[in-house]
Design an enzyme around this catalytic site. Sequence first.
Site, mmCIF file in Angstrom:
data_model
loop_
_atom_site.group_PDB
_atom_site.id
_atom_site.type_symbol
_atom_site.label_atom_id
_atom_site.label_comp_id
_atom_site.label_asym_id
_atom_site.label_seq_id
_atom_site.Cartn_x
_atom_site.Cartn_y
_atom_site.Cartn_z
ATOM 1 N N LYS A 62 -1.218 -2.237 3.517
ATOM 2 C CA LYS A 62 -2.225 -1.415 4.323
ATOM 3 C C LYS A 62 -3.487 -2.238 4.921
ATOM 4 O O LYS A 62 -4.005 -1.925 5.920
ATOM 5 C CB LYS A 62 -2.920 -0.475 3.421
ATOM 6 C CG LYS A 62 -1.829 0.790 3.067
ATOM 7 C CD LYS A 62 -1.683 1.575 4.402
ATOM 8 C CE LYS A 62 -0.850 2.799 4.093
ATOM 9 N NZ LYS A 62 -0.718 4.085 5.133
ATOM 10 N N SER B 143 6.652 -1.875 -0.508
ATOM 11 C CA SER B 143 5.325 -1.957 0.483
ATOM 12 C C SER B 143 4.001 -2.032 -0.507
ATOM 13 O O SER B 143 3.039 -2.254 0.086
ATOM 14 C CB SER B 143 5.384 -0.749 0.855
ATOM 15 O OG SER B 143 5.683 0.407 0.295
#
Length: 424
Positions: A76, A326
């Site tokens: 992110k 992720s």
Amino acid sequence: MADHTPRTPQETAAAAALPAEGPAAAITVDDIRAAHKMLSGVSRATAMEGSRYLSGLVGAPVHLKCENLQRTGSFKIRGAYVRIAGLSAQERAAGVVAASAGNHAQGVALAASLLGVRSTVFMPVGAPLPKVAATREYGAEVRLQGHVVDETLAAAQDYARETGAVFIHPFDHHDIIAGQGTVGLEILEQCPEVRTIVVGVGGGGLVAGIGLAVKALRPDVRVVGVQAAGAACYPPSLAAGRPVAIEGLSTMADGIKVGRPGEVTFGMVEELVDEVRTVTEDQLSSALLLCLERAKLVVEPAGASPVAALLADPESFEGPVVAVLSGGNVDPLLMQRILRHGMAAGGRYLSLRLRLTDRPGALATLLGVLSVADANVLDVGHVRTDPRLGLTEVEVELHLETKGPAHCGELRAALREAGYFVTE
């Protein structure tokens, strides 16, 4: 298992060669290259680790792209930094605001701090304390509001309207997508022979960015998205040809727990992603356990979703395969529950009930049978007051740690041979 009709390589190549008219028209691979240059010295070019175990299942090399080792513990930071860096001086002066239960919150907080921008992050009441603490430590003012993410999102948007702060969307913005797409560029650099890339999907920013980067440079590479079955908004949306909101979301994978695709990301996923699959909670917990035991990597459930898809149907993936891990921001209490769940799903725990004659030494005899069978007893419970029990009977509930499904079968057989009637 697939919910999005797969494309042939020829169809994928043809789509990539079309003029830029669709949702991807406003963002190009050059934007992703510019984002990659901007992120130099900010985000890490995360490691690519091979997995011998997964390679054996798939029958081809499998590599893990370790965004769980990225700054703030997830990808992110890439999109958040590119988005905030692109703000005007006037917009920066007004500050930024975001809403998140964890990864986006930390990405925005750190990116804003690095760029000297004031940030306010709304998080749900009851958000894991380690994530709240990390977001504060990265420099954001944290406000706990709302019991579900939709309520928290509304609070953040109200704050943006009232104060003029710029709302940083977690996935549905071109700059965010360009930043996340830098993961795709790194994959092609680190594994140029890749044939399939598997990516967890929530709102779709990561898979859209990777899809754009990869299809522009290597249209023959297959991009497969993975959603948790209890929070799979893309399958019905792809079937309907438009973003569709779903309700009753239920999954341990909070990083991909999104009820509706973004307008921008949906169009890009529809255009660029070859297939979207779903995985169960059992598959997610087994994947997380495998990452911990075999790869020695701490991965959150959302980050383990590509591994879950590989475990569920390994022969359907053409290799070499890259699975994008992720994120690794998992609350320790949730990790404890997930590990128990994963071990149970993998046949490493066994719960049994059986009846004994309520006399001295009966339990010791039972435990002796289990000891010979090499089972580790975790817990023993007694029930004496059930009206279905005989006057001299007691029901014993056992929780055992085992070596796997085969060992579970051996334990049941040993108990039957010893004269015990076993129920589960």
